[in-house]
Motif scaffolding. Structure first.
Motif, mmCIF file in Angstrom:
data_model
loop_
_atom_site.group_PDB
_atom_site.id
_atom_site.type_symbol
_atom_site.label_atom_id
_atom_site.label_comp_id
_atom_site.label_asym_id
_atom_site.label_seq_id
_atom_site.Cartn_x
_atom_site.Cartn_y
_atom_site.Cartn_z
ATOM 1 N N UNK A 155 17.787 -9.550 28.072
ATOM 2 C CA UNK A 155 16.436 -9.165 28.052
ATOM 3 C C UNK A 155 16.233 -8.649 26.579
ATOM 4 N N UNK A 156 17.088 -7.820 26.247
ATOM 5 C CA UNK A 156 16.907 -7.026 24.910
ATOM 6 C C UNK A 156 17.173 -8.001 24.017
ATOM 7 N N UNK A 157 18.319 -8.828 23.981
ATOM 8 C CA UNK A 157 18.503 -9.695 22.865
ATOM 9 C C UNK A 157 17.564 -10.782 22.685
ATOM 10 N N UNK A 158 16.893 -11.136 23.938
ATOM 11 C CA UNK A 158 15.754 -12.067 23.541
ATOM 12 C C UNK A 158 14.621 -11.552 22.931
ATOM 13 N N UNK A 175 23.571 -6.174 36.469
ATOM 14 C CA UNK A 175 22.403 -5.425 36.069
ATOM 15 C C UNK A 175 22.554 -5.225 34.623
ATOM 16 N N UNK A 176 23.566 -4.889 34.053
ATOM 17 C CA UNK A 176 23.781 -4.521 32.529
ATOM 18 C C UNK A 176 23.695 -5.723 31.678
ATOM 19 N N UNK A 197 13.825 2.013 27.542
ATOM 20 C CA UNK A 197 12.612 1.152 27.722
ATOM 21 C C UNK A 197 12.431 0.535 29.116
ATOM 22 N N UNK A 198 13.681 0.869 29.797
ATOM 23 C CA UNK A 198 13.698 -0.041 31.334
ATOM 24 C C UNK A 198 13.802 1.046 32.346
ATOM 25 N N UNK A 199 12.886 0.920 33.091
ATOM 26 C CA UNK A 199 12.454 1.759 34.218
ATOM 27 C C UNK A 199 13.320 1.221 35.442
#
Length: 71
Positions: free
Chosen positions: A32-35, A25-26, A64-66
């Motif tokens: 996702x953040x790097x993208x 998950x990490x 920003x991740x829920x």
């Protein structure tokens, strides 16, 4: 009273599995953040905007991740 000692694989497997899920998950969140950051960099470069803002943003951020599924 000391710490409980794990004596067999049946007790160790759920702990290992949980750790592997957490790492997976990490890694997904970091990817996702790097993208997102990569897209922001491309956008700012193509529009001639200041790139110094991006120097202070980390792909490891989670704010920003829920993770609870509630909005």
């Amino acid at each position: 009273m000391g710490a409980r000692v794990i004596t067999n694989f049946a007790e160790l497997y759920p702990i290992q599995f949980s750790g592997e899920c957490s790492r997976s998950l990490s890694n997904c969140i970091i990817y996702y953040n790097a993208s997102i950051l990569s897209n922001m960099l491309d956008y700012r470069e193509s529009n001639g905007k200041d790139l110094d803002v991006l120097k202070h943003i980390s792909p490891v951020a989670w704010q920003h991740i829920n993770l609870y599924g509630r909005y």
